[in-house]
Design a protein around this motif. Structure first.
Motif, PDB file in Angstrom:
ATOM      1  N   TYR A  59      47.302  44.226  43.617  1.00 32.78           N
ATOM      2  CA  TYR A  59      46.309  43.668  42.707  1.00 32.78           C
ATOM      3  C   TYR A  59      45.085  43.108  43.437  1.00 32.78           C
ATOM      4  N   ARG A  62      41.657  43.562  41.986  1.00 37.05           N
ATOM      5  CA  ARG A  62      41.495  43.047  40.621  1.00 37.05           C
ATOM      6  C   ARG A  62      41.532  41.528  40.549  1.00 37.05           C
ATOM      7  N   ARG A  64      39.264  39.285  41.421  1.00 41.81           N
ATOM      8  CA  ARG A  64      37.979  38.829  40.894  1.00 41.81           C
ATOM      9  C   ARG A  64      37.830  37.307  40.884  1.00 41.81           C
TER      10      ARG A  64
END
Length: 167
Positions: A59, A62, A64
């Protein structure tokens, strides 16, 4: 488009390696506390750490702005809870392992998990409750009970003394 993905992949490796270099030791200690293994012999804790780091790596792009340490710790905790639940047949709160050298071994898996998250990791009561799907009052009660148990462990029964029989 393809060139941009390759560039991101080039950054991902070194960034993740830097994260692991800084966080793996603490995460391993957390996993060792959760599994109640000794630091010298902790195969379950190392397996949990490997799974948490693999999940975090998957992950990575992702996240962010999300803290990767929080992501890894959350996965570590939920994976431990799931394994403890399945291993002990749904008796997560009732299971009591035999005491051994690990100081948290006298606690049930749920007590261990809440105590480690709250006191060692410093996760807030509401966050811990949300992560485990429990009401905050329950988290507070379990944490208080676990702390009392660790500070004042249950006494073991005294060894039986054989009476001398006159001959």
């Amino acid at each position: 488009m393809r060139r941009r993905q390759v560039g991101r992949g080039d950054r991902r490796g070194p960034e993740f390696e830097a994260f692991v270099a800084g966080a793996a030791g603490r995460l391993l200690h957390t996993a060792t506390l959760l599994t109640a293994e000794t630091p010298d012999a902790n195969p379950r804790a190392r397996r949990l750490l490997t799974l948490a780091l693999a999940h975090t790596y998957a992950y990575w792009d992702r996240l962010r702005g999300e803290d990767p340490y929080d992501r890894a710790r959350q996965y570590l905790a939920t994976r431990f809870a799931r394994e403890a639940w399945h291993h002990h047949g749904g008796a997560l709160a009732r299971f009591r392992p035999a005491p051994d050298t690990a100081p948290l071994a006298v606690l049930a898996p749920q007590e261990r998990l809440i105590l480690v998250l709250r006191l060692y990791e410093g996760v807030g009561e509401e966050q811990t409750a949300a992560l485990l799907g429990l009401p905050p009052d329950r988290v507070r009660a379990v944490c208080d009970r676990a702390t009392a148990t660790v500070l004042h462990p249950p006494r073991r029964p005294a060894p039986a003394v054989a009476k001398a029989v006159p001959s």
